[in-house]
Design a protein around this motif. Structure first.
Motif, mmCIF file in Angstrom:
data_model
loop_
_atom_site.group_PDB
_atom_site.id
_atom_site.type_symbol
_atom_site.label_atom_id
_atom_site.label_comp_id
_atom_site.label_asym_id
_atom_site.label_seq_id
_atom_site.Cartn_x
_atom_site.Cartn_y
_atom_site.Cartn_z
ATOM 1 N N ASP A 74 -5.013 3.443 4.592
ATOM 2 C CA ASP A 74 -5.119 2.783 3.294
ATOM 3 C C ASP A 74 -3.879 3.209 2.508
ATOM 4 O O ASP A 74 -3.748 4.371 2.135
ATOM 5 C CB ASP A 74 -6.395 3.236 2.583
ATOM 6 N N LEU A 75 -2.965 2.296 2.280
ATOM 7 C CA LEU A 75 -1.702 2.648 1.620
ATOM 8 C C LEU A 75 -1.707 2.249 0.138
ATOM 9 O O LEU A 75 -0.659 2.212 -0.500
ATOM 10 C CB LEU A 75 -0.529 1.987 2.355
ATOM 11 N N SER A 76 -2.888 1.985 -0.404
ATOM 12 C CA SER A 76 -2.984 1.630 -1.830
ATOM 13 C C SER A 76 -2.407 2.757 -2.673
ATOM 14 O O SER A 76 -2.681 3.927 -2.412
ATOM 15 C CB SER A 76 -4.439 1.449 -2.250
ATOM 16 N N GLY A 77 -1.620 2.404 -3.684
ATOM 17 C CA GLY A 77 -1.039 3.408 -4.569
ATOM 18 C C GLY A 77 0.246 3.993 -4.041
ATOM 19 O O GLY A 77 0.931 4.736 -4.741
ATOM 20 N N LYS A 78 0.598 3.686 -2.801
ATOM 21 C CA LYS A 78 1.859 4.190 -2.245
ATOM 22 C C LYS A 78 2.933 3.123 -2.367
ATOM 23 O O LYS A 78 2.645 1.930 -2.465
ATOM 24 C CB LYS A 78 1.706 4.547 -0.764
ATOM 25 N N LYS A 79 4.191 3.598 -2.320
ATOM 26 C CA LYS A 79 5.327 2.678 -2.278
ATOM 27 C C LYS A 79 5.857 2.648 -0.850
ATOM 28 O O LYS A 79 5.770 3.645 -0.121
ATOM 29 C CB LYS A 79 6.418 3.156 -3.229
ATOM 30 N N VAL A 80 6.406 1.524 -0.470
ATOM 31 C CA VAL A 80 7.027 1.407 0.844
ATOM 32 C C VAL A 80 8.399 0.778 0.691
ATOM 33 O O VAL A 80 8.636 -0.038 -0.217
ATOM 34 C CB VAL A 80 6.157 0.576 1.816
ATOM 35 N N ALA A 81 9.311 1.185 1.574
ATOM 36 C CA ALA A 81 10.624 0.548 1.676
ATOM 37 C C ALA A 81 10.982 0.586 3.157
ATOM 38 O O ALA A 81 10.722 1.588 3.825
ATOM 39 C CB ALA A 81 11.648 1.316 0.848
ATOM 40 N N ALA A 82 11.531 -0.506 3.661
ATOM 41 C CA ALA A 82 11.852 -0.535 5.095
ATOM 42 C C ALA A 82 13.329 -0.804 5.305
ATOM 43 O O ALA A 82 13.962 -1.546 4.550
ATOM 44 C CB ALA A 82 11.008 -1.606 5.789
ATOM 45 N N PHE A 83 13.864 -0.176 6.340
ATOM 46 C CA PHE A 83 15.258 -0.420 6.723
ATOM 47 C C PHE A 83 15.292 -0.701 8.215
ATOM 48 O O PHE A 83 14.352 -0.382 8.951
ATOM 49 C CB PHE A 83 16.159 0.771 6.372
ATOM 50 N N GLY A 84 16.383 -1.320 8.648
ATOM 51 C CA GLY A 84 16.489 -1.624 10.061
ATOM 52 C C GLY A 84 17.935 -1.653 10.498
ATOM 53 O O GLY A 84 18.848 -1.759 9.672
ATOM 54 N N VAL A 85 18.114 -1.527 11.794
ATOM 55 C CA VAL A 85 19.444 -1.669 12.380
ATOM 56 C C VAL A 85 19.370 -2.793 13.399
ATOM 57 O O VAL A 85 18.451 -2.831 14.226
ATOM 58 C CB VAL A 85 19.906 -0.360 13.048
#
Ligand SMILES: Cc1cc2nc3c(=O)[nH]c(=O)nc-3n(C[C@H](O)[C@H](O)[C@H](O)COP(=O)(O)O)c2cc1C
Length: 165
Positions: A74-85
């Protein structure tokens, strides 16, 4: 103090090297998805990294157990950021599609995406799932064709992420 964690999957080491550079900029730990467990998600900001393989597929180690880890959370309340190559010249239509997959997965589990990055100043005519108008859903990097731009992109993106903590 708010905590960030970088979690990455990498086949030939390109995304791993970027993950370590990013973790140094953010002052946090970088965890290989191979070694991650539910406790690895105990952070305010999850910075998720993957290379893209096949045509638009997540990196192998994210498949199965990696995505299952996010799906069970449950990722409610969390921030996410994604990176890729990825490779914007060889795979313009699926350039860093894995970034879009991770963002969709994490936001589907309640996290807020704070990693969108301006789609300006990229050489290739990118038309993949990472594109969202004049922004990318996360930070796509190209160590094959545009490695000289990676430092500046990482600095800009990490400053953006730090401002959310
Ligand atoms: C067979 C093959 C398929 C690939 N497919 C994609 C793709 O669909 N999209 C993309 O952006 N890059 C693609 N790439 C490029 C890789 O993502 C790139 O080489 C990346 O730097 C590998 O990072 P890693 O060492 O962290 O796994 C592909 C490369 C190979 C050899």
């Amino acid at each position: 103090m708010a905590k960030a964690t970088v979690i990455y999957g990498s086949t030939t080491g390109m995304t791993e090297a970027v993950a370590q550079r990013l973790a140094a900029l953010l002052g946090c730990e970088a965890v290989n998805i191979n070694a991650a467990d539910a406790s690895s998600l105990d952070a305010d900001l999850l910075v998720l990294g993957t290379s893209t393989w096949g045509v638009g597929d997540l990196q192998d180690d994210w498949m199965g157990a990696g995505t299952a880890l996010l799906e069970a959370a449950d990722l409610s309340g969390k921030k996410v950021a994604a990176f890729g190559v990825g490779d914007s010249m060889g795979f313009a239509d699926s350039f860093c599609d894995g970034v879009a997959t991770l963002v969709e997965l994490a936001t589907g589990k309640g996290a807020a995406n704070v990693g969108a990055f301006p789609a300006a100043d990229y050489d290739g005519a990118v038309s993949s799932r990472v594109c969202a108008g004049d922004q990318f859903l996360g930070l796509p990097l190209d160590e094959t064709n545009e490695a000289d731009k990676t430092d500046a992109r990482l600095e800009k993106w990490s400053a953006q992420l730090k401002a959310t903590l």
